[in-house]
Design an enzyme around this catalytic site. Structure first.
Site, short mmCIF file in Angstrom:
data_model
loop_
_atom_site.label_atom_id
_atom_site.label_comp_id
_atom_site.label_asym_id
_atom_site.label_seq_id
_atom_site.Cartn_x
_atom_site.Cartn_y
_atom_site.Cartn_z
N CYS A 2 0.81 -1.21 0.00
CA CYS A 2 0.00 0.00 0.00
C CYS A 2 0.85 1.26 0.00
CB CYS A 2 -0.88 0.03 1.24
SG CYS A 2 -1.83 -1.45 1.48
N ARG A 27 4.93 0.37 -6.19
CA ARG A 27 4.94 -0.44 -4.97
C ARG A 27 4.01 -1.66 -5.10
NH1 ARG A 27 6.56 2.51 -0.28
NH2 ARG A 27 5.13 1.30 0.99
N TRP A 75 -2.91 -2.70 -1.58
CA TRP A 75 -2.49 -4.04 -2.01
C TRP A 75 -3.20 -4.98 -1.06
CZ3 TRP A 75 0.55 -8.20 -0.15
CH2 TRP A 75 1.08 -9.03 -1.14
N ASN A 101 -1.55 1.54 5.95
CA ASN A 101 -0.63 0.55 5.39
C ASN A 101 -0.20 -0.35 6.54
OD1 ASN A 101 1.28 -0.89 3.99
ND2 ASN A 101 2.70 0.83 3.70
N GLY A 102 -0.24 -1.67 6.33
CA GLY A 102 0.15 -2.60 7.40
C GLY A 102 -1.00 -3.52 7.73
N GLU A 481 18.88 -16.28 -8.36
CA GLU A 481 18.36 -14.96 -8.72
C GLU A 481 17.90 -14.92 -10.18
OE1 GLU A 481 17.31 -12.49 -7.30
OE2 GLU A 481 17.46 -10.80 -8.68
N LYS A 485 14.14 -13.90 -11.22
CA LYS A 485 13.91 -12.75 -12.10
C LYS A 485 12.96 -13.12 -13.22
CE LYS A 485 15.15 -10.27 -10.52
NZ LYS A 485 14.78 -9.45 -9.49
N GLU A 488 9.38 -13.76 -11.91
CA GLU A 488 8.70 -12.54 -11.46
C GLU A 488 8.09 -11.76 -12.62
OE1 GLU A 488 10.75 -10.29 -7.77
OE2 GLU A 488 12.09 -10.61 -9.45
N HIS A 504 19.13 -36.16 -8.74
CA HIS A 504 18.47 -36.79 -7.58
C HIS A 504 16.97 -36.56 -7.62
CE1 HIS A 504 22.28 -37.94 -5.89
NE2 HIS A 504 22.73 -36.71 -6.09
N LYS A 603 6.73 -4.01 -4.61
CA LYS A 603 8.13 -3.62 -4.51
C LYS A 603 8.62 -3.71 -3.07
CE LYS A 603 11.96 -1.76 -6.01
NZ LYS A 603 12.83 -2.72 -6.72
#
Ligand code: G6P
Length: 608
Positions: A2, A27, A75, A101-102, A481, A485, A488, A504, A603
């Protein structure tokens, strides 16, 4: 996550609020809203989906004349991303509007209590309880109502509040969630993020957890949770507007990939003086370092992957055991951490909730915490005993690129510095590493020159629905990474595997046409990688081999090759990651994805 914005001044608030929300779009959000004081009333508009819907609904804010208001991009956590659940939330009598926010963890009992008192809820959110609590505690004194409300809340929250009976006044509350006050001339602001403020002011004030502020056009007063006034000197923000904008690139992600030579240079140059690594602000004596029995690196997402790379350099150079753990696991694990543990916390934003919690947990047990952070004065930076900033500049694309490479660069500098303090590195190795680090911006530039080649490979391979990244040693750490990437931004299924582990079990998934990206830059294990490449080729895989410049052997097995500029093996993941970022970017572009704002991602993850 948010985004919150607040404005009070002499000009109409709504256009300014919408512009601030636009700057925080990166964000991640799924609905948006604003509330503006209009005479003795508060008028609100909310819309699900993109901010454009809210802009269209309010005629870009022109429908509102009021000069004081709050805005929010949500969000979704509690309740679907519908208009009803979008913020601001109003009290039943319309006296209060709140953005948040939270997470309010005890919202359920509060909701029941308020319903029993006759309050009606119009949303499924945890936030709505705040509007009703304010209303319940309000007796004409806004400050007291805020304090009584906040005393009832558990969890993490930054709040923005307007009250119809207090024209021109905003209240901003911070507890374990980012919130910054902006100081203007005849106008003042608050926001979750400096990017929303830098078009208006560069003078900001950081609130500490538990503090709140009352803002009017002329004045900002800060209070602690007991209501006592707090004096706080403002800080100055150096970031330019241009730095926070796209600068001609199609996407922020591409711009930020291209910025890496410069970003890495900013991270290393001030720390290399006459062939020595100088870490200003970090004062770790040999005796203090000898007292350290283990190092714990904690972070989330790509910052965790940077930690996985850093571990190799620290263990190899310092000979201290290093454990790397995702913060969301570390925080709940009763970890073996004490005053002989050095904690390294990595975070681009400095605001990731799990990372903050893990850091607090480790500090409580006596660990000394070094933070590697990009955003100056962020929560993690302020909680740390020592801070090493990455100086990467603002990173806007949700998928981090320059954030990651600068974190790896700073971790390597730290490894060299500590090894030297401990007397565990030879002068020759030290000099070779300093030379390698100094050359990194140029190596990054040469990796960027692979741009059109990678674009071609992405066009060839973008239709693969599932792929594997394999590597050994530092190549394996880089695979983690590279795979994230791609996932995402392109939404393709991909997995990172230690090449030796593939057989394995996972090799069962290798079939005709499956793309395997084989990172084979760590030449000490190149032959082992060639064997692994043969194994997947024998099962029909197509292989994109990533090897060091001049190593033509890769093409004896791989279908395509990407050649990474040579560097010291410990520094490899920096130039090696750039073609992997470009690959993710171009695959996502071919597949028509929303590259800078991938679905479901944020973000800055400021909730658990
Ligand atoms: C989110 C972002 C990732 C980032 C992670 C940690 O998931 O989408 O790109 O790596 O958070 O963020 P931090 O700001 O702590 O580095």
């Amino acid at each position: 996550m948010c985004g919150i914005i607040g404005f009070t001044g002499a000009k109409p608030a709504a256009p300014m609020l919408l512009e601030g929300l636009r700057r925080m779009e990166y964000r991640g959000y799924d609905s948006a809203g604003i509330a503006v004081q209009e005479g003795t009333q508060i008028r609100a508009a909310r819309a699900s989906g993109r901010l454009e819907h809210l802009c269209a609904m309010t005629h870009d804010g022109a429908d509102y004349a009021g000069t004081c208001g709050i805005g929010h991009t949500r969000w979704a956590t509690h309740g679907a991303p519908t208009e009803c659940n979008a913020h601001p939330h109003l009290s039943n009598d319309g006296l209060f509007a709140v953005v948040h926010n939270g997470i309010i963890e005890n919202y359920q009992p509060l909701r029941e209590e308020l319903m029993a008192k006759g309050y009606t809820f119009h949303s499924e959110t945890d936030t709505e309880v705040v509007a009703h609590l304010l209303d319940m505690y309000y007796d004409g004194n806004l400050k007291n109502a805020v304090m009584k409300t906040v005393a009832r809340l558990e969890g993490s929250y930054s709040l923005g509040v307007v009250c119809a009976e207090h024209p021109g006044e905003l209240v901003a509350v911070r507890y374990a969630s980012p919130l910054i006050l902006g100081v203007g001339v005849g106008e003042n602001y608050f926001a979750s993020d400096v990017t929303a403020l830098i078009g208006h002011t560069r003078t900001v004030i950081y609130l500490d957890d538990g503090e709140f502020a009352v803002l009017s056009p002329e004045k900002i007063t800060i209070y602690d949770c007991t209501g006592a006034e707090v004096k706080r000197a403002p800080s100055h923000i150096d970031w330019t507007m241009e730095a926070a904008e796209k600068g001609g690139y199609a996407h922020f992600m591409l711009k930020e990939i291209m910025e890496q030579p410069h970003a890495v240079k900013s991270a290393i140059e001030p720390r290399l003086k006459d062939g020595r690594v100088v870490l200003g602000g970090l004062d770790l004596s040999r005796a203090q370092l000898e007292d350290i029995h283990s190092i714990v690196i904690t972070a989330c997402g790509s910052a965790y992957h940077a930690g996985c790379v850093g571990r190799y350099a620290i263990e190899e150079l310092c000979r201290i055991p290093v454990q790397v753990e995702v913060a969301s696991e570390l925080r709940y694990r009763n970890p073996l951490i004490d005053e002989h543990t050095l904690l390294i916390v990595i975070s681009q934003s400095g605001e990731t909730a799990d990372t903050i919690a893990a850091m607090k947990e480790c500090k409580k047990r006596g660990a000394r915490a070094i933070a590697i952070v990009n955003v100056v004065d962020s929560t993690i930076a302020r909680l740390a005993d020592d801070v090493l900033y990455t100086w990467a500049g603002p990173e806007i694309a949700v998928a981090t690129t320059k954030g990651y490479t600068t974190q790896v660069a700073v971790l390597t500098l730290l490894a060299v510095y500590m090894a030297d303090q401990l007397g565990r590195i030879s002068p020759e190795r030290y000099a070779a590493l300093v030379e390698g680090i100094t050359a990194l911006p140029e190596r990054c530039q040469r990796a960027i020159d692979l741009n059109s080649h990678i674009d071609r490979l992405a066009r060839k391979y973008h239709k693969n629905s599932s792929l594997f990244f394999i590597g050994r040693n530092l190549d394996y750490a880089a695979c983690l990474e590279a795979s994230l990437k791609l996932k995402e931004v392109s939404y393709l299924h991909s997995e990172a595997y230690a090449a030796g582990e593939l057989k394995h079990g996972t090799i069962a998934l290798i079939e005709e046409g499956r793309l395997v990206v084989a990172l084979a830059c760590y030449e000490a294990l190149f032959d082992k990688m060639m064997s692994n490449i043969k194994e997947v080729k024998a099962r029909g895989a197509r292989v994109m081999g990533v090897a060091l410049e001049g190593n033509r052997r890769i093409l004896t097995e791989a279908d395509d090759a990407v050649y990474v500029p040579r560097t010291d093996p410990l520094l490899l993941p920096i130039p090696e990651m750039i073609p992997m970022q470009l690959f993710a970017y171009y695959v996502a572009k071919e597949n028509g994805c929303d590259i800078d704002k991938p679905k479901n991602l944020a973000k800055s993850v400021t909730v658990e």
